[in-house]
Design a protein around this motif. Structure first.
Motif, mmCIF file in Angstrom:
data_model
loop_
_atom_site.group_PDB
_atom_site.id
_atom_site.type_symbol
_atom_site.label_atom_id
_atom_site.label_comp_id
_atom_site.label_asym_id
_atom_site.label_seq_id
_atom_site.Cartn_x
_atom_site.Cartn_y
_atom_site.Cartn_z
ATOM 1 N N LEU A 123 0.863 -1.190 0.000
ATOM 2 C CA LEU A 123 0.000 0.000 0.000
ATOM 3 C C LEU A 123 0.894 1.232 0.000
ATOM 4 O O LEU A 123 1.896 1.262 0.721
ATOM 5 C CB LEU A 123 -0.847 0.052 1.281
ATOM 6 N N ASN A 124 0.495 2.258 -0.746
ATOM 7 C CA ASN A 124 1.290 3.490 -0.709
ATOM 8 C C ASN A 124 1.106 4.139 0.669
ATOM 9 O O ASN A 124 0.171 3.817 1.399
ATOM 10 C CB ASN A 124 0.933 4.427 -1.867
ATOM 11 N N PRO A 125 2.020 5.045 1.051
ATOM 12 C CA PRO A 125 1.958 5.639 2.390
ATOM 13 C C PRO A 125 0.607 6.257 2.753
ATOM 14 O O PRO A 125 0.142 6.107 3.883
ATOM 15 C CB PRO A 125 3.062 6.703 2.353
ATOM 16 N N LYS A 126 -0.037 6.915 1.825
ATOM 17 C CA LYS A 126 -1.342 7.527 2.102
ATOM 18 C C LYS A 126 -2.367 6.466 2.516
ATOM 19 O O LYS A 126 -3.133 6.665 3.454
ATOM 20 C CB LYS A 126 -1.821 8.293 0.867
ATOM 21 N N PRO A 160 3.495 -7.586 15.184
ATOM 22 C CA PRO A 160 4.362 -8.414 14.338
ATOM 23 C C PRO A 160 5.815 -8.272 14.768
ATOM 24 O O PRO A 160 6.190 -7.303 15.435
ATOM 25 C CB PRO A 160 4.155 -7.815 12.943
ATOM 26 N N LYS A 161 6.632 -9.241 14.389
ATOM 27 C CA LYS A 161 8.072 -9.168 14.659
ATOM 28 C C LYS A 161 8.733 -8.187 13.690
ATOM 29 O O LYS A 161 9.741 -7.582 14.018
ATOM 30 C CB LYS A 161 8.728 -10.538 14.514
ATOM 31 N N ARG A 162 8.155 -8.078 12.462
ATOM 32 C CA ARG A 162 8.723 -7.144 11.483
ATOM 33 C C ARG A 162 7.674 -6.722 10.466
ATOM 34 O O ARG A 162 6.673 -7.405 10.257
ATOM 35 C CB ARG A 162 9.929 -7.746 10.766
ATOM 36 N N VAL A 163 7.980 -5.583 9.841
ATOM 37 C CA VAL A 163 7.165 -5.071 8.747
ATOM 38 C C VAL A 163 8.110 -4.857 7.566
ATOM 39 O O VAL A 163 9.177 -4.250 7.714
ATOM 40 C CB VAL A 163 6.469 -3.743 9.132
ATOM 41 N N VAL A 164 7.731 -5.384 6.406
ATOM 42 C CA VAL A 164 8.527 -5.221 5.196
ATOM 43 C C VAL A 164 7.864 -4.153 4.322
ATOM 44 O O VAL A 164 6.704 -4.283 3.943
ATOM 45 C CB VAL A 164 8.650 -6.548 4.405
ATOM 46 N N PHE A 165 8.634 -3.106 4.035
ATOM 47 C CA PHE A 165 8.182 -2.045 3.147
ATOM 48 C C PHE A 165 8.701 -2.371 1.747
ATOM 49 O O PHE A 165 9.892 -2.217 1.477
ATOM 50 C CB PHE A 165 8.715 -0.687 3.608
ATOM 51 N N ASN A 166 7.822 -2.869 0.901
ATOM 52 C CA ASN A 166 8.203 -3.186 -0.476
ATOM 53 C C ASN A 166 8.423 -1.886 -1.247
ATOM 54 O O ASN A 166 7.966 -0.822 -0.826
ATOM 55 C CB ASN A 166 7.117 -4.047 -1.126
ATOM 56 N N PRO A 167 9.131 -1.947 -2.380
ATOM 57 C CA PRO A 167 9.396 -0.719 -3.148
ATOM 58 C C PRO A 167 8.110 0.082 -3.407
ATOM 59 O O PRO A 167 7.095 -0.470 -3.814
ATOM 60 C CB PRO A 167 9.989 -1.251 -4.447
ATOM 61 N N GLY A 168 8.183 1.384 -3.105
ATOM 62 C CA GLY A 168 7.038 2.271 -3.295
ATOM 63 C C GLY A 168 6.176 2.441 -2.059
ATOM 64 O O GLY A 168 5.243 3.243 -2.045
ATOM 65 N N THR A 169 6.482 1.676 -1.002
ATOM 66 C CA THR A 169 5.669 1.760 0.216
ATOM 67 C C THR A 169 6.409 2.438 1.369
ATOM 68 O O THR A 169 5.869 2.551 2.464
ATOM 69 C CB THR A 169 5.217 0.357 0.686
ATOM 70 N N GLU A 170 7.624 2.886 1.135
ATOM 71 C CA GLU A 170 8.431 3.501 2.189
ATOM 72 C C GLU A 170 7.660 4.645 2.838
ATOM 73 O O GLU A 170 7.028 5.437 2.156
ATOM 74 C CB GLU A 170 9.758 4.010 1.613
ATOM 75 N N ASN A 171 7.725 4.712 4.201
ATOM 76 C CA ASN A 171 6.890 5.664 4.918
ATOM 77 C C ASN A 171 7.535 6.066 6.251
ATOM 78 O O ASN A 171 7.368 5.375 7.261
ATOM 79 C CB ASN A 171 5.514 5.037 5.156
ATOM 80 N N PRO A 172 8.268 7.190 6.280
ATOM 81 C CA PRO A 172 8.919 7.645 7.520
ATOM 82 C C PRO A 172 7.960 7.814 8.698
ATOM 83 O O PRO A 172 8.343 7.565 9.842
ATOM 84 C CB PRO A 172 9.547 8.979 7.125
ATOM 85 N N GLU A 173 6.733 8.227 8.446
ATOM 86 C CA GLU A 173 5.753 8.378 9.529
ATOM 87 C C GLU A 173 5.470 7.039 10.206
ATOM 88 O O GLU A 173 5.448 6.933 11.431
ATOM 89 C CB GLU A 173 4.464 8.989 8.980
ATOM 90 N N LEU A 174 5.286 5.999 9.402
ATOM 91 C CA LEU A 174 5.040 4.669 9.962
ATOM 92 C C LEU A 174 6.319 4.108 10.588
ATOM 93 O O LEU A 174 6.256 3.415 11.604
ATOM 94 C CB LEU A 174 4.472 3.726 8.903
ATOM 95 N N TYR A 175 7.487 4.405 10.019
ATOM 96 C CA TYR A 175 8.757 3.971 10.630
ATOM 97 C C TYR A 175 8.796 4.438 12.086
ATOM 98 O O TYR A 175 9.174 3.685 12.987
ATOM 99 C CB TYR A 175 9.973 4.572 9.923
ATOM 100 N N LYS A 176 8.440 5.702 12.307
ATOM 101 C CA LYS A 176 8.487 6.291 13.646
ATOM 102 C C LYS A 176 7.550 5.537 14.599
ATOM 103 O O LYS A 176 7.923 5.215 15.732
ATOM 104 C CB LYS A 176 8.100 7.770 13.572
#
Length: 120
Positions: free
Chosen positions: A64-67, A81-97
């Protein structure tokens, strides 16, 4: 080693990467669940349109895109979850935080590549 995986942004469209990921996860013997806009089934995996309280999710792989991720922030954290994988195009600094604050590991990677190279 079964890392139960939730595909978030699953699609019935066979040309979408989320669809390919479900097929590949199942082929690799990974227990898979999915959430998408349209209900249906891919490779024996039911695509849910709501946010079921899945138990034991190890990995959430995002398509999903960040929006569009915003509606799922609390849900993602609630699954612990133990981890979240951000596939290409889904990178999201807000969710990283948010993930950092909740001590959830995340990485920018491609689920298809991770599976193909035995790094999943």
């Amino acid at each position: 080693m079964n890392k139960k995986t939730l595909v978030l942004g699953a699609s019935l469209n066979t040309s979408r990467y989320s669809n390919l990921a479900i097929h590949k996860l199942v082929k690799h013997g990974v227990e898979t669940c999915a959430i998408g806009l349209k209900s249906g089934e891919v490779s024996g995996v039911k695509i849910n349109t709501d946010m079921p309280p899945f138990e034991g999710v190890h990995t959430i792989t995002l398509y999903l895109n960040p929006k569009n991720q915003m509606a799922y922030y609390k849900y993602i954290v609630s699954l612990k979850p133990k981890r979240v994988v951000f596939n290409p195009g889904t990178e999201n600094p807000e969710l990283y935080k948010i993930l950092r604050e909740n001590k959830i590991h995340f990485e920018s990677a491609c689920t298809l590549v991770l599976l193909s190279t035995d790094q999943y």
